[in-house]
Design a protein around this motif. Structure first.
Motif, PDB file in Angstrom:
ATOM      1  N   PHE A 174     -36.612 -22.740  11.884  1.00  0.00           N
ATOM      2  CA  PHE A 174     -36.952 -23.916  12.515  1.00  0.00           C
ATOM      3  C   PHE A 174     -35.531 -24.390  12.401  1.00  0.00           C
ATOM      4  O   PHE A 174     -35.630 -25.240  11.194  1.00  0.00           O
ATOM      5  CB  PHE A 174     -37.906 -24.343  12.597  1.00  0.00           C
ATOM      6  CG  PHE A 174     -39.226 -23.503  13.189  1.00  0.00           C
ATOM      7  CD1 PHE A 174     -39.161 -22.977  14.712  1.00  0.00           C
ATOM      8  CD2 PHE A 174     -40.312 -23.192  12.255  1.00  0.00           C
ATOM      9  CE1 PHE A 174     -40.325 -21.725  14.647  1.00  0.00           C
ATOM     10  CE2 PHE A 174     -41.136 -22.452  12.528  1.00  0.00           C
ATOM     11  CZ  PHE A 174     -41.077 -21.879  13.854  1.00  0.00           C
ATOM     12  N   LYS A 175     -34.965 -24.664  13.408  1.00  0.00           N
ATOM     13  CA  LYS A 175     -33.856 -25.780  13.347  1.00  0.00           C
ATOM     14  C   LYS A 175     -33.714 -26.666  14.529  1.00  0.00           C
ATOM     15  O   LYS A 175     -35.164 -26.898  15.291  1.00  0.00           O
ATOM     16  CB  LYS A 175     -32.389 -24.746  13.729  1.00  0.00           C
ATOM     17  CG  LYS A 175     -31.882 -23.905  13.806  1.00  0.00           C
ATOM     18  CD  LYS A 175     -30.488 -23.324  14.186  1.00  0.00           C
ATOM     19  CE  LYS A 175     -29.465 -21.593  13.280  1.00  0.00           C
ATOM     20  NZ  LYS A 175     -28.673 -21.317  14.265  1.00  0.00           N
ATOM     21  N   SER A 176     -33.737 -27.443  13.965  1.00  0.00           N
ATOM     22  CA  SER A 176     -33.725 -29.508  14.531  1.00  0.00           C
ATOM     23  C   SER A 176     -33.023 -29.012  16.383  1.00  0.00           C
ATOM     24  O   SER A 176     -31.990 -28.249  16.244  1.00  0.00           O
ATOM     25  CB  SER A 176     -32.926 -29.887  13.953  1.00  0.00           C
ATOM     26  OG  SER A 176     -32.082 -30.462  14.529  1.00  0.00           O
ATOM     27  N   LEU A 177     -33.536 -30.019  17.205  1.00  0.00           N
ATOM     28  CA  LEU A 177     -33.261 -29.444  18.367  1.00  0.00           C
ATOM     29  C   LEU A 177     -31.624 -30.186  19.069  1.00  0.00           C
ATOM     30  O   LEU A 177     -31.571 -29.726  19.674  1.00  0.00           O
ATOM     31  CB  LEU A 177     -34.094 -30.646  19.563  1.00  0.00           C
ATOM     32  CG  LEU A 177     -35.493 -30.165  20.036  1.00  0.00           C
ATOM     33  CD1 LEU A 177     -36.407 -30.969  20.399  1.00  0.00           C
ATOM     34  CD2 LEU A 177     -35.127 -28.745  20.643  1.00  0.00           C
ATOM     35  N   ALA A 178     -31.390 -30.599  17.665  1.00  0.00           N
ATOM     36  CA  ALA A 178     -29.868 -31.104  17.705  1.00  0.00           C
ATOM     37  C   ALA A 178     -29.420 -30.611  17.728  1.00  0.00           C
ATOM     38  O   ALA A 178     -27.732 -30.194  18.262  1.00  0.00           O
ATOM     39  CB  ALA A 178     -29.519 -33.058  16.583  1.00  0.00           C
ATOM     40  N   SER A 179     -29.698 -29.846  16.765  1.00  0.00           N
ATOM     41  CA  SER A 179     -28.113 -27.903  16.278  1.00  0.00           C
ATOM     42  C   SER A 179     -28.784 -26.971  17.355  1.00  0.00           C
ATOM     43  O   SER A 179     -27.865 -26.136  17.228  1.00  0.00           O
ATOM     44  CB  SER A 179     -28.739 -27.843  14.460  1.00  0.00           C
ATOM     45  OG  SER A 179     -29.860 -27.289  15.253  1.00  0.00           O
ATOM     46  N   GLN A 180     -29.942 -26.923  18.181  1.00  0.00           N
ATOM     47  CA  GLN A 180     -29.395 -26.043  19.218  1.00  0.00           C
ATOM     48  C   GLN A 180     -28.618 -26.354  20.226  1.00  0.00           C
ATOM     49  O   GLN A 180     -29.200 -26.324  21.380  1.00  0.00           O
ATOM     50  CB  GLN A 180     -31.348 -25.769  19.753  1.00  0.00           C
ATOM     51  CG  GLN A 180     -31.886 -25.880  18.306  1.00  0.00           C
ATOM     52  CD  GLN A 180     -32.116 -24.586  18.855  1.00  0.00           C
ATOM     53  OE1 GLN A 180     -31.520 -23.210  18.839  1.00  0.00           O
ATOM     54  NE2 GLN A 180     -32.722 -23.437  17.287  1.00  0.00           N
ATOM     55  N   CYS A 181     -27.738 -26.074  20.580  1.00  0.00           N
ATOM     56  CA  CYS A 181     -26.803 -26.643  21.459  1.00  0.00           C
ATOM     57  C   CYS A 181     -24.821 -25.791  21.771  1.00  0.00           C
ATOM     58  O   CYS A 181     -24.844 -25.687  19.764  1.00  0.00           O
ATOM     59  CB  CYS A 181     -26.351 -28.187  21.794  1.00  0.00           C
ATOM     60  SG  CYS A 181     -26.828 -29.177  22.379  1.00  0.00           S
ATOM     61  N   SER A 182     -25.115 -25.217  22.353  1.00  0.00           N
ATOM     62  CA  SER A 182     -23.501 -24.651  22.144  1.00  0.00           C
ATOM     63  C   SER A 182     -22.756 -25.099  23.017  1.00  0.00           C
ATOM     64  O   SER A 182     -23.500 -25.808  24.364  1.00  0.00           O
ATOM     65  CB  SER A 182     -23.507 -22.873  22.576  1.00  0.00           C
ATOM     66  OG  SER A 182     -24.438 -23.259  23.539  1.00  0.00           O
ATOM     67  N   TYR A 183     -21.441 -24.678  23.050  1.00  0.00           N
ATOM     68  CA  TYR A 183     -20.270 -25.266  23.889  1.00  0.00           C
ATOM     69  C   TYR A 183     -20.580 -25.025  25.065  1.00  0.00           C
ATOM     70  O   TYR A 183     -20.455 -25.250  26.292  1.00  0.00           O
ATOM     71  CB  TYR A 183     -18.905 -24.704  23.700  1.00  0.00           C
ATOM     72  CG  TYR A 183     -18.014 -25.352  24.366  1.00  0.00           C
ATOM     73  CD1 TYR A 183     -17.210 -27.071  24.365  1.00  0.00           C
ATOM     74  CD2 TYR A 183     -16.637 -24.363  25.123  1.00  0.00           C
ATOM     75  CE1 TYR A 183     -16.671 -27.253  25.621  1.00  0.00           C
ATOM     76  CE2 TYR A 183     -16.491 -24.395  26.536  1.00  0.00           C
ATOM     77  CZ  TYR A 183     -15.881 -26.318  25.857  1.00  0.00           C
ATOM     78  OH  TYR A 183     -14.791 -26.418  26.685  1.00  0.00           O
TER      79      TYR A 183
END
Length: 505
Positions: A445-454
Motif C-alpha cells: 500500500f501507498k500513502s494517500l499523499a502519493s495517490q495523486c496524479s496530474y
C-alpha cells in the motif's frame, strides 16, 4: 388446505342441528346422515374457499397502472454509475476494500462505465425478502401479490414444508426458470457473489422470470422456512450466512408468522440477531388471521409480542400487520375491514420502497463511499505509523505486528477521529485489520499523499467530493424533479470539462 375455522364451525353447527332434528323424527338413519353431513360440510367449505377476493386495491395502492419516467430513472442511474466508477471505485481497488468487507458493489476489475449496461447492485431493483417459519404463507403471499393463483406458474404451497430453495422472482420478457449456477455466472445480475457459498447452495437457488408490472419495479425473494428441529449443517450449506447476504441487500424484509407458529427456537433467534440494525426495514406479519375469532386473535397477537420481545431491542414496539394474505375471501364474522386496512398499510410500505428506490440507491452508494474513505484513511495511518517506527536495525515484521496487535498504543483509530470528520460509530472493528493485513502485506500500500496524479487528481479529494457534493447534488435533483441528464462528454470522456448543472448558485 387453508380452512377458515369460524366458517367451518358455523357450517358444522348448522349441520348438527339438521342431524338432530332428522334423528328425532326418525326419518333417516344415523350413518346416512353422518355421510350427508360430511359431504355437505366439505362442499360448503370448498364453495366458501372458492370465492376469490377483489385485488383491485393492490394495483391502486402500488400504482401499477401509472407510467414510469424511464428516461429520468435511466439518466440518474447513469450519473450514479459514473460517480462510482470515477470517484469511489479507484479508492476501493487501491486499498482492497472488498477484502475487508464482504458487502461490496458488484463491479468487476477491468470493467469501465461503457463496458456494461448494468453494474449489479447499482442497477438492481429493490429487493423484498420473505422470512419466517415453515408453512406460514410466505409463498402464498407472493402468489397473491402477483396474481398467480391457479396459474401454472404459481409457487407451490402446502401445509407441509414446501419451499426448500431460495427462490428469486424477477422480471423477464417471458416466463422461464433460471438455475442458480446460471444466476451466479451472469455478471449483469447482482447474484454473482453467491458463488462463495458453494455448489451445494447454488443447487438450492432458483430464479423465476416473468413479465409483470410489479416485477418491473421490485424483486421478491422467497426463502426456505425455518424448521427448529433441523440442524443447520443438515441443509448442506451455510443457511445463516446466505440469509445474511440477502438481508444486507434487502430494501424491505417481511417476517411472516401464523397463529400456530409463534414459538422461537435457536434458528429463529439467530435470524433476529442477523436482523439487528435493520429494524426500519422489518415488517412483521401475522398471517392467516381470519382463522381466528376476534378474542382468540387478540390473545395470539399478545403471544406474538411476548415471543418477539426478547429478540427486538428497540425503544418502540415493532408494527405487526394482521391480515390474511391469500386470494380467497375473508372468513365470515371476522374483522374484514381491519384486515383490509392492514393489507393496504403494508402495500403502502411496499410502494414507498418502490417510489424511493433511486434515493435509496444514492444513499447506499454514499454510505459505501464513506466506508471506503474510512478504510483508506486507516490503512494510510497504518502505513505512516509503520514508516515512523522503522529504523535501520528494526525487524519490519516485528514492528508491524506490534502495530497491528496494539493499534490503540499507536493512536491509529484515535488519530483518525481527531483529524477527520469521521464518526466513531462508523469505525470498523480493530480485529478486522489483523486479518486484513495478514492477507495483504503493508508494503503493498501507498500513502494517500502519493495517490495523486496530474491528470486524475487525488483519490482522497475525488471520493470526498463525491460524498459531500456530487451524491447530495444528485439526490437533490431527484427530489426536486429535475432530470439529471448526462452530457456526451460525461459519457465518452472526451476531455472537455462539462458544466456542472447541479451546482447550487
Amino acid at each position: 388446505m387453508h380452512f377458515n375455522l369460524p366458517a367451518l364451525v358455523y357450517i358444522v353447527c348448522e349441520a348438527i342441528t339438521v342431524l338432530l332434528a332428522a334423528i328425532m323424527k326418525g326419518t333417516v338413519s344415523i350413518c346416512c346422515l353422518l355421510t350427508l353431513l360430511l359431504l355437505q360440510a366439505t362442499a360448503e367449505v370448498e364453495e366458501f374457499d372458492s370465492v376469490l377476493r377483489d385485488r383491485s386495491h393492490i394495483d391502486e395502492t402500488l400504482r401499477l397502472a401509472a407510467e414510469e419516467k424511464a428516461a429520468d430513472y435511466a439518466a440518474a442511474i447513469q450519473k450514479l454509475r459514473k460517480i462510482y466508477h470515477t470517484s469511489i471505485k479507484p479508492m476501493e481497488q487501491a486499498y482492497k476494500y472488498n477484502e475487508l468487507r464482504q458487502h461490496e458493489i458488484s463491479a468487476y476489475p477491468g470493467r469501465t462505465l461503457g463496458d456494461s449496461a448494468t453494474d449489479g447492485e447499482i442497477t438492481s431493483k429493490p429487493m423484498v425478502l420473505f422470512l419466517g417459519p415453515w408453512s406460514v404463507g410466505k409463498s402464498s403471499m407472493i402468489n397473491y401479490l402477483l396474481g398467480l393463483h391457479d396459474s401454472p406458474y404459481q409457487l407451490y404451497t402446502g401445509a407441509e414444508p414446501t419451499t426448500s430453495e431460495f427462490t428469486v422472482i424477477m422480471h423477464g420478457e417471458k416466463i422461464r426458470s433460471v438455475e442458480g449456477i446460471v444466476m451466479a455466472a451472469d455478471s449483469s445480475r447482482s447474484f454473482s457473489p453467491l458463488e462463495k457459498f458453494g455448489q451445494n447452495f447454488l443447487e438450492k437457488l432458483i430464479g423465476i422470470e416473468m413479465p409483470h408490472k410489479l416485477l418491473e419495479r421490485v424483486t421478491f425473494v422467497d426463502t426456505p422456512g425455518i424448521i427448529e428441529n433441523r440442524k443447520q449443517q443438515e441443509r448442506g450449506y451455510p443457511f445463516n450466512d446466505v440469509c445474511q447476504w440477502f438481508i444486507d441487500r434487502a430494501d424491505l424484509i417481511f417476517v411472516v408468522f401464523d397463529p400456530t407458529k409463534l414459538d422461537v427456537g435457536l434458528e429463529l433467534e439467530m435470524l433476529f440477531r442477523q436482523l439487528k440494525g435493520r429494524e426500519s426495514q422489518i415488517r412483521i406479519i401475522l398471517n392467516k388471521a381470519d382463522n381466528l375469532a376476534t378474542q382468540d386473535l387478540m390473545r395470539v397477537y399478545g403471544a406474538l409480542f411476548w415471543s418477539l420481545a426478547p429478540l427486538i431491542n428497540v425503544t418502540e414496539p415493532p408494527r405487526v400487520y394482521v391480515s390474511s394474505f391469500w386470494p380467497y375471501d375473508y372468513a365470515p364474522d371476522t374483522s374484514r375491514e381491519l384486515f383490509k386496512k392492514e393489507e393496504i398499510s403494508l402495500l403502502e410500505d411496499l410502494n414507498q420502497v418502490i417510489e424511493n428506490r433511486m434515493e435509496n440507491k444514492i444513499a447506499f452508494i454514499r454510505q459505501h463511499a464513506i466506508r471506503v474513505r474510512i478504510h483508506a484513511l486507516l490503512v494510510d495511518r497504518y502505513v505512516q505509523t509503520f514508516k515512523e517506527k522503522m529504523s535501520f536495525f528494526s525487524d519490519p515484521e516485528l514492528v508491524f505486528q506490534e502495530i497491528v496487535d496494539e493499534p490503540d498504543k499507536f493512536y491509529i483509530f484515535k488519530s483518525i477521529l481527531a483529524k477527520t470528520n469521521v464518526s466513531k460509530f462508523d469505525l470498523p472493528n480493530r480485529d478486522a485489520y489483523r486479518d486484513f493485513f495478514g492477507i495483504n502485506p503493508i508494503a503493498n500500500f501507498k500513502s494517500l499523499a502519493s495517490q495523486c496524479s496530474y491528470i486524475g487528481g487525488c483519490l482522497l479529494d475525488k471520493i470526498e467530493k463525491a460524498i459531500t457534493n456530487e451524491l447530495p447534488a444528485l439526490l437533490s435533483s431527484i427530489n426536486s424533479g429535475k432530470q439529471p441528464g448526462l452530457s456526451s462528454c460525461e459519457v465518452t470522456g472526451c476531455g472537455e470539462k462539462p458544466k456542472n448543472r447541479y451546482r447550487k448558485n
